[in-house]
Write an enzyme that holds these catalytic residues in place. Sequence first.
Site, PDB file in Angstrom:
ATOM      1  N   LEU A  37      22.374  27.485 -68.706  1.00 23.53           N
ATOM      2  CA  LEU A  37      21.439  26.361 -68.863  1.00 23.53           C
ATOM      3  C   LEU A  37      20.631  26.132 -67.584  1.00 23.53           C
ATOM      4  O   LEU A  37      19.682  25.359 -67.588  1.00 23.53           O
ATOM      5  CB  LEU A  37      22.212  25.072 -69.175  1.00 23.53           C
ATOM      6  CG  LEU A  37      22.949  24.994 -70.506  1.00 23.53           C
ATOM      7  CD1 LEU A  37      23.514  23.603 -70.698  1.00 23.53           C
ATOM      8  CD2 LEU A  37      22.031  25.348 -71.666  1.00 23.53           C
ATOM      9  N   LYS A  63      31.305  33.253 -57.197  1.00 22.67           N
ATOM     10  CA  LYS A  63      31.321  32.142 -56.230  1.00 22.67           C
ATOM     11  C   LYS A  63      32.071  32.475 -54.939  1.00 22.67           C
ATOM     12  O   LYS A  63      31.637  32.096 -53.847  1.00 22.67           O
ATOM     13  CB  LYS A  63      31.896  30.882 -56.885  1.00 22.67           C
ATOM     14  CG  LYS A  63      30.966  30.300 -57.970  1.00 22.67           C
ATOM     15  CD  LYS A  63      31.494  29.009 -58.558  1.00 22.67           C
ATOM     16  CE  LYS A  63      30.511  28.453 -59.591  1.00 22.67           C
ATOM     17  NZ  LYS A  63      30.867  27.120 -60.056  1.00 22.67           N
ATOM     18  N   ASN A 114      28.181  27.671 -54.964  1.00 23.48           N
ATOM     19  CA  ASN A 114      27.437  27.677 -56.231  1.00 23.48           C
ATOM     20  C   ASN A 114      25.937  27.536 -56.005  1.00 23.48           C
ATOM     21  O   ASN A 114      25.172  27.500 -56.971  1.00 23.48           O
ATOM     22  CB  ASN A 114      27.940  26.572 -57.182  1.00 23.48           C
ATOM     23  CG  ASN A 114      27.448  25.203 -56.787  1.00 23.48           C
ATOM     24  OD1 ASN A 114      27.205  24.946 -55.608  1.00 23.48           O
ATOM     25  ND2 ASN A 114      27.288  24.323 -57.760  1.00 23.48           N
ATOM     26  N   ASP A 140      29.159  21.365 -56.805  1.00 23.45           N
ATOM     27  CA  ASP A 140      29.855  20.976 -58.038  1.00 23.45           C
ATOM     28  C   ASP A 140      30.538  19.612 -57.909  1.00 23.45           C
ATOM     29  O   ASP A 140      30.417  18.756 -58.789  1.00 23.45           O
ATOM     30  CB  ASP A 140      30.897  22.036 -58.427  1.00 23.45           C
ATOM     31  CG  ASP A 140      30.282  23.208 -59.181  1.00 23.45           C
ATOM     32  OD1 ASP A 140      29.213  23.039 -59.793  1.00 23.45           O
ATOM     33  OD2 ASP A 140      30.877  24.300 -59.153  1.00 23.45           O
ATOM     34  N   GLY A 178      44.016  20.404 -64.577  1.00 27.03           N
ATOM     35  CA  GLY A 178      43.451  21.713 -64.274  1.00 27.03           C
ATOM     36  C   GLY A 178      43.410  21.906 -62.763  1.00 27.03           C
ATOM     37  O   GLY A 178      43.359  20.910 -62.013  1.00 27.03           O
TER      38      GLY A 178
END
Length: 286
Positions: free
Chosen positions: A26, A76, A97, A112, A136
């Site tokens: 995107l 990355k 990033n 991020d 996570g």
Amino acid sequence: MLIPIGVDPGAEVAAGVIGFPVRHSLSPAICQAAFDELGLGWVYAAFEVAPGDASRALDRMREQRMAGLSVTMPHKADVAAAVDELSPAAAALHAVNCVARDGDLLIGHNTDGAGFCDALLAEGVELAGVGCAVVGAGGAARAVVAELARRGAGEVAVIARRPEAAEAAAVLAGSVGATAGLDDIGEYRLVVNATPVGMAETTGAGTVPFEPDLLHVGQHVAELVYNPLHTPLLAECRRRGVPASTGVGMLVYQAVHAVRIWTGAEPPVDAMFAAATDQLAAGQDR
Ligand code: NAP
């Protein structure tokens, strides 16, 4: 040669995204919308770069005098090792990033975590002093954990199925870092899903990352998954009256940081959101 996807092959590309695969990213829609709205005349493209070839892509960035690159999976860490300098956030995470050119130097950033926090702050979600649970412990979780601590969170507890990964991520939050279990979710004011559980076209599609009955009014849930935009976890939150954020805010705001770094201009956030949601509605992902 970096072969641009989705733009005229002869176009002079000012910035782009490298990844593998990258076709459904995107980032071109979001960043091109920003460049257009700012009236820069800049072109942003996607470049499919095979695993292991990131440093060659950086050589091309130098030769072609590009202003910037966005970096996505799986590059990355390789890019963090190949740039000339790292921002403090990128150095802490060993992951980049966003690459910016400063004269002949390439500087690696990681936007991020800042993107995640800025998206929540823009929605009026408090972070300072707040107890946070991050489910996570992968690349996105690590960026979020480190930045939540930087923004003054009261506690940042990492919940992950591999204890060693949870501990390594918790270290990034310094003195407010901790580890916890899935049963502890109810104790935290902000709960973040930083796993891919709920993501379309994966084994976790249609499922939730933890028992939603642990959620209660007074909490806020932040989803990182943005494809689909409305995940099963967000549906469970709605059912229980628990406010929640989609993953698109982080996606847009990490690009807002990148565009600001590359151009020095104030990015047009609304146009960037519109581009992201249009693309998602058209059924694409990053
Ligand atoms: P990653 O590095 O692969 O890490 C994934 C983490 O989730 C790991 O800790 C993994 O545990 C855990 N996990 C995976 N499947 C699980 C399951 N079924 N149950 C419990 N834990 C599970 O991925 P990432 O780059 O951090 O990305 C995570 C998610 O965030 C993806 O959906 C990605 O699309 C999204 N994301 C969104 C944005 C945004 O801008 N909104 C930005 C970046 C990433 P193991 O290590 O044990 O496998």
